[in-house]
Scaffold this motif. Structure first.
Motif, PDB file in Angstrom:
ATOM      1  N   ASN A  47       0.840  -1.205   0.000  1.00 15.76           N
ATOM      2  CA  ASN A  47       0.000   0.000   0.000  1.00 15.76           C
ATOM      3  C   ASN A  47       0.873   1.252   0.000  1.00 15.76           C
ATOM      4  O   ASN A  47       1.999   1.254   0.506  1.00 15.76           O
ATOM      5  CB  ASN A  47      -0.908   0.022   1.224  1.00 15.76           C
ATOM      6  N   LEU A  48       0.314   2.310  -0.548  1.00 16.87           N
ATOM      7  CA  LEU A  48       0.939   3.625  -0.443  1.00 16.87           C
ATOM      8  C   LEU A  48       0.481   4.273   0.862  1.00 16.87           C
ATOM      9  O   LEU A  48      -0.713   4.284   1.165  1.00 16.87           O
ATOM     10  CB  LEU A  48       0.566   4.505  -1.632  1.00 16.87           C
ATOM     11  N   VAL A  49       1.432   4.794   1.621  1.00 13.68           N
ATOM     12  CA  VAL A  49       1.100   5.445   2.886  1.00 13.68           C
ATOM     13  C   VAL A  49       1.518   6.904   2.804  1.00 13.68           C
ATOM     14  O   VAL A  49       2.486   7.256   2.119  1.00 13.68           O
ATOM     15  CB  VAL A  49       1.795   4.752   4.076  1.00 13.68           C
ATOM     16  N   SER A  50       0.766   7.751   3.481  1.00 15.35           N
ATOM     17  CA  SER A  50       1.098   9.179   3.544  1.00 15.35           C
ATOM     18  C   SER A  50       1.759   9.469   4.873  1.00 15.35           C
ATOM     19  O   SER A  50       1.477   8.812   5.884  1.00 15.35           O
ATOM     20  CB  SER A  50      -0.159  10.032   3.378  1.00 15.35           C
ATOM     21  N   GLY A  51       2.639  10.451   4.887  1.00 20.88           N
ATOM     22  CA  GLY A  51       3.356  10.752   6.121  1.00 20.88           C
ATOM     23  C   GLY A  51       3.657  12.223   6.264  1.00 20.88           C
ATOM     24  O   GLY A  51       3.513  13.008   5.325  1.00 20.88           O
ATOM     25  N   GLY A  52       4.084  12.587   7.472  1.00 23.95           N
ATOM     26  CA  GLY A  52       4.532  13.943   7.723  1.00 23.95           C
ATOM     27  C   GLY A  52       3.461  14.930   8.097  1.00 23.95           C
ATOM     28  O   GLY A  52       3.737  16.119   8.237  1.00 23.95           O
ATOM     29  N   THR A  53       2.204  14.476   8.274  1.00 23.01           N
ATOM     30  CA  THR A  53       1.116  15.389   8.643  1.00 23.01           C
ATOM     31  C   THR A  53       0.331  14.776   9.794  1.00 23.01           C
ATOM     32  O   THR A  53       0.534  13.621  10.176  1.00 23.01           O
ATOM     33  CB  THR A  53       0.171  15.642   7.461  1.00 23.01           C
ATOM     34  N   ALA A  54      -0.598  15.575  10.336  1.00 20.84           N
ATOM     35  CA  ALA A  54      -1.429  15.083  11.444  1.00 20.84           C
ATOM     36  C   ALA A  54      -2.367  13.962  11.006  1.00 20.84           C
ATOM     37  O   ALA A  54      -2.843  13.184  11.827  1.00 20.84           O
ATOM     38  CB  ALA A  54      -2.239  16.233  12.035  1.00 20.84           C
ATOM     39  N   THR A  55      -2.639  13.894   9.717  1.00 20.56           N
ATOM     40  CA  THR A  55      -3.531  12.851   9.197  1.00 20.56           C
ATOM     41  C   THR A  55      -2.747  11.752   8.486  1.00 20.56           C
ATOM     42  O   THR A  55      -3.283  11.076   7.608  1.00 20.56           O
ATOM     43  CB  THR A  55      -4.551  13.470   8.231  1.00 20.56           C
ATOM     44  N   SER A  56      -1.478  11.588   8.853  1.00 21.80           N
ATOM     45  CA  SER A  56      -0.668  10.542   8.242  1.00 21.80           C
ATOM     46  C   SER A  56      -1.282   9.168   8.496  1.00 21.80           C
ATOM     47  O   SER A  56      -2.026   8.962   9.473  1.00 21.80           O
ATOM     48  CB  SER A  56       0.754  10.575   8.811  1.00 21.80           C
ATOM     49  N   THR A  57      -0.941   8.217   7.653  1.00 26.48           N
ATOM     50  CA  THR A  57      -1.498   6.874   7.746  1.00 26.48           C
ATOM     51  C   THR A  57      -1.132   6.232   9.084  1.00 26.48           C
ATOM     52  O   THR A  57       0.043   6.201   9.471  1.00 26.48           O
ATOM     53  CB  THR A  57      -0.966   6.010   6.597  1.00 26.48           C
ATOM     54  N   LEU A  58      -2.144   5.729   9.800  1.00 25.22           N
ATOM     55  CA  LEU A  58      -1.915   5.008  11.044  1.00 25.22           C
ATOM     56  C   LEU A  58      -1.480   3.592  10.710  1.00 25.22           C
ATOM     57  O   LEU A  58      -2.222   2.834  10.070  1.00 25.22           O
ATOM     58  CB  LEU A  58      -3.178   5.005  11.903  1.00 25.22           C
ATOM     59  N   LEU A  59      -0.281   3.217  11.143  1.00 25.33           N
ATOM     60  CA  LEU A  59       0.262   1.899  10.831  1.00 25.33           C
ATOM     61  C   LEU A  59      -0.069   0.871  11.906  1.00 25.33           C
ATOM     62  O   LEU A  59      -0.450  -0.257  11.613  1.00 25.33           O
ATOM     63  CB  LEU A  59       1.776   1.989  10.640  1.00 25.33           C
ATOM     64  N   THR A  60       0.078   1.245  13.176  1.00 24.76           N
ATOM     65  CA  THR A  60      -0.261   0.379  14.299  1.00 24.76           C
ATOM     66  C   THR A  60      -0.188   1.220  15.572  1.00 24.76           C
ATOM     67  O   THR A  60       0.058   2.436  15.506  1.00 24.76           O
ATOM     68  CB  THR A  60       0.700  -0.829  14.394  1.00 24.76           C
ATOM     69  N   THR A  61      -0.412   0.610  16.712  1.00 26.94           N
ATOM     70  CA  THR A  61      -0.285   1.298  18.004  1.00 26.94           C
ATOM     71  C   THR A  61       0.542   0.443  18.953  1.00 26.94           C
ATOM     72  O   THR A  61       0.617  -0.776  18.809  1.00 26.94           O
ATOM     73  CB  THR A  61      -1.655   1.579  18.646  1.00 26.94           C
ATOM     74  N   ILE A  62       1.156   1.108  19.927  1.00 32.78           N
ATOM     75  CA  ILE A  62       1.950   0.425  20.949  1.00 32.78           C
ATOM     76  C   ILE A  62       1.525   0.959  22.314  1.00 32.78           C
ATOM     77  O   ILE A  62       1.429   2.179  22.500  1.00 32.78           O
ATOM     78  CB  ILE A  62       3.459   0.646  20.750  1.00 32.78           C
ATOM     79  N   THR A  63       1.259   0.054  23.249  1.00 28.16           N
ATOM     80  CA  THR A  63       0.976   0.445  24.630  1.00 28.16           C
ATOM     81  C   THR A  63       2.046  -0.159  25.533  1.00 28.16           C
ATOM     82  O   THR A  63       2.350  -1.345  25.430  1.00 28.16           O
ATOM     83  CB  THR A  63      -0.408  -0.051  25.088  1.00 28.16           C
ATOM     84  N   SER A  64       2.616   0.658  26.392  1.00 31.14           N
ATOM     85  CA  SER A  64       3.580   0.131  27.361  1.00 31.14           C
ATOM     86  C   SER A  64       2.826  -0.684  28.414  1.00 31.14           C
ATOM     87  O   SER A  64       1.641  -0.457  28.665  1.00 31.14           O
ATOM     88  CB  SER A  64       4.349   1.270  28.023  1.00 31.14           C
ATOM     89  N   VAL A  65       3.516  -1.627  29.026  1.00 30.37           N
ATOM     90  CA  VAL A  65       2.860  -2.536  29.974  1.00 30.37           C
ATOM     91  C   VAL A  65       3.489  -2.503  31.360  1.00 30.37           C
ATOM     92  O   VAL A  65       2.837  -2.895  32.338  1.00 30.37           O
ATOM     93  CB  VAL A  65       2.866  -3.982  29.434  1.00 30.37           C
ATOM     94  N   ASP A  66       4.718  -2.081  31.473  1.00 29.00           N
ATOM     95  CA  ASP A  66       5.379  -2.098  32.785  1.00 29.00           C
ATOM     96  C   ASP A  66       6.271  -0.874  32.905  1.00 29.00           C
ATOM     97  O   ASP A  66       7.235  -0.733  32.136  1.00 29.00           O
ATOM     98  CB  ASP A  66       6.214  -3.373  32.936  1.00 29.00           C
ATOM     99  N   PRO A  67       5.931   0.049  33.846  1.00 28.82           N
ATOM    100  CA  PRO A  67       4.808   0.033  34.794  1.00 28.82           C
ATOM    101  C   PRO A  67       3.501   0.425  34.124  1.00 28.82           C
ATOM    102  O   PRO A  67       3.467   0.657  32.915  1.00 28.82           O
ATOM    103  CB  PRO A  67       5.236   1.075  35.829  1.00 28.82           C
ATOM    104  N   ILE A  68       2.433   0.502  34.947  1.00 28.91           N
ATOM    105  CA  ILE A  68       1.109   0.813  34.423  1.00 28.91           C
ATOM    106  C   ILE A  68       0.409   1.770  35.389  1.00 28.91           C
ATOM    107  O   ILE A  68       0.647   1.739  36.604  1.00 28.91           O
ATOM    108  CB  ILE A  68       0.280  -0.478  34.228  1.00 28.91           C
ATOM    109  N   TYR A  69      -0.431   2.635  34.835  1.00 28.79           N
ATOM    110  CA  TYR A  69      -1.166   3.616  35.631  1.00 28.79           C
ATOM    111  C   TYR A  69      -2.550   3.082  35.997  1.00 28.79           C
ATOM    112  O   TYR A  69      -3.132   2.269  35.271  1.00 28.79           O
ATOM    113  CB  TYR A  69      -1.370   4.915  34.848  1.00 28.79           C
ATOM    114  N   CYS A  70      -3.072   3.587  37.118  1.00 24.40           N
ATOM    115  CA  CYS A  70      -4.479   3.417  37.458  1.00 24.40           C
ATOM    116  C   CYS A  70      -5.039   4.801  37.769  1.00 24.40           C
ATOM    117  O   CYS A  70      -4.567   5.481  38.685  1.00 24.40           O
ATOM    118  CB  CYS A  70      -4.664   2.492  38.657  1.00 24.40           C
TER     119      CYS A  70
END
Length: 433
Positions: free
Chosen positions: A196-219
């Motif tokens: 696929n062609l992806v766009s980059g460099g702007t606020a609406t750039s293509t979302l590729l994936t997400t990462i959430t940290s696991v240690d430590p964690i907030y409540c």
């Protein structure tokens, strides 16, 4: 009547809240340059480390742009070298013009003296005067040539710096074709597949994936105005340190756990009351080495609502309720007596009595429904059982070596300092690099 003495023990009132777990870091991985998505290098749903390669965008157009920018630098450097040579040439012309001016001045002075003694013709004097004026003009022209050469050097210097900036931009864009993990954590699915062609460099750039940290964690949880004021009054009186200033301990349990096996500490208290909910946001942080705690889960938490003190505890079954008050029955010399009490929270399965009892009374714990004030009764001893809730009966704010809050980033150097340092390095090298 079954009677027993109230339990007296040292306790801490642990206030109960329901919170939601949130990651310390949550990153939406987006492309910083546009192009053809060439390869993907991670297993969906697995833990990745900071710096791991995730995606590769076709680098060939950006490598070509880098080559073009490097050629522009070389071209600008040659112009700078040419301008330096022209400056040296102009300075040599200036020396030659100065010498010609000196010679012309000597000749015109000699001709003037000879003319005063009628030893030469006026034509000779005029010729020497013209040569002197020509030499002066040549000197001024050589000075202008030097100024022009110096201006050309400045222009070439600016052109070199501009070309170097183009190289840096091209290098950055080439580096951005390799999308690395900005933080360590658990990665989500890939939202874009190869090809696929992806766009980059702007606020609406293509979302590729997400990462959430696991240690430590907030409540994260919310406290209402009354609770916020209680903590403020306790801090002002010195009975409990404010969680803004101290890392007070916090205990947490999730839906399938008994008690509160996870221990952390307060991390953040917001700066205002939310006028929509009339509550203040607060946050605790917990270690999560076994990764049992998952962002988005609900959790039961307990935070210290008082300092440690000696309390009187009774079972709720021994408390009666009137229209406007609560009371208990005690037996004194075989006679039932009614006592109004002020109650607090439940600790270790028993109710805290703030006022009304001293601790040595014979409290009616069974048969209360038959009891009446001034009734003469026979008593039998009973027992008030303490059900430990697993929370400590004393606490201290955590020392710095036990803090698990993420450290803030170091302050960067000012941009002007970095630019001046780079310029000094270039000048020190003797030529523009």
């Amino acid at each position: 009547m079954t009677v027993a003495e109230p339990v007296q023990k040292r306790i801490v009132e642990w206030d109960a809240y329901t919170g939601r777990l949130e990651p310390v870091d949550f990153v939406e991985v987006r492309a910083r340059v546009s192009g053809y998505l060439q390869t993907i290098h991670f297993d969906e749903g697995q833990v990745v480390q900071e710096g791991d390669l995730l995606f590769v965008i076709d680098p060939r157009p950006f490598a070509a742009e880098l080559n073009r920018a490097e050629a522009a630098v070389r071209q600008a450097q040659s112009l700078w070298v040419e301008a330096q040579a022209k400056l040296k040439e102009a300075m040599a012309d200036k020396l030659q013009s100065d010498a010609q001016l000196g010679l012309a001045q000597t000749r015109v002075q000699r001709a003037r003296r000879l003319a005063q003694n009628n030893a030469t013709s006026q034509e000779e004097v005029d010729q020497r005067e013209a040569e002197f004026l020509q030499a002066q003009a040549d000197v001024e022209a050589s000075k202008a040539g030097i100024s022009s050469a110096e201006a050309a050097i400045e222009t070439a210097q600016a052109a070199v710096e501009s070309a170097q900036a183009g190289v840096e931009t091209a290098q950055l864009n080439l580096e951005y074709t390799r999308v690395n993990a900005p933080v360590s954590g658990r990665i989500s699915q890939k939202y874009v597949t190869e090809g696929n062609l992806v766009s980059g460099g702007t606020a609406t750039s293509t979302l590729l994936t997400t990462i959430t940290s696991v240690d430590p964690i907030y409540c994260v949880f919310d406290a209402n105005e009354q609770e916020v004021l209680k903590y403020t009054r306790l801090a002002l009186s010195g009975k409990r340190a404010s969680s803004r200033d101290a890392k007070n301990p916090v205990f947490l349990g999730i839906v399938d756990e008994k008690g509160f096996p996870h221990e952390g500490h307060m991390d953040f208290v917001d700066n205002r009351i939310d006028r929509d909910t009339a509550s203040m946001r607060a946050r605790a942080v917990f270690p999560n080495e076994d990764k049992v705690l998952v962002p988005g889960m609900f959790a039961r938490i307990r935070i210290p609502g008082s300092s440690a003190y000696e309390a009187i505890l009774i079972p709720d079954s021994a408390v009666g309720t009137d229209q406007s008050s609560q009371f208990v029955y005690i037996v004194t010399d075989g006679i039932i007596e009614r006592r109004s009490v002020e109650l607090g929270p439940i600790v270790d399965g028993l109710r805290v009595v703030r006022e009304g009892l001293e601790g040595g009374e014979q409290l009616v714990i069974e048969g209360m429904i038959l009891a009446r004030p001034d009734m003469e009764v026979q008593t039998q001893p009973g027992e008030i059982k303490v059900v430990e809730d697993g929370l400590p009966d004393d606490y201290q704010p955590l020392p710095p070596e036990k803090w698990i809050s993420p450290e803030p980033d170091q302050l960067p150097q000012p941009l002007s300092f970095r630019l001046n340092q780079k310029r000094a390095e270039s000048e020190q090298g003797g030529e523009v690099q």
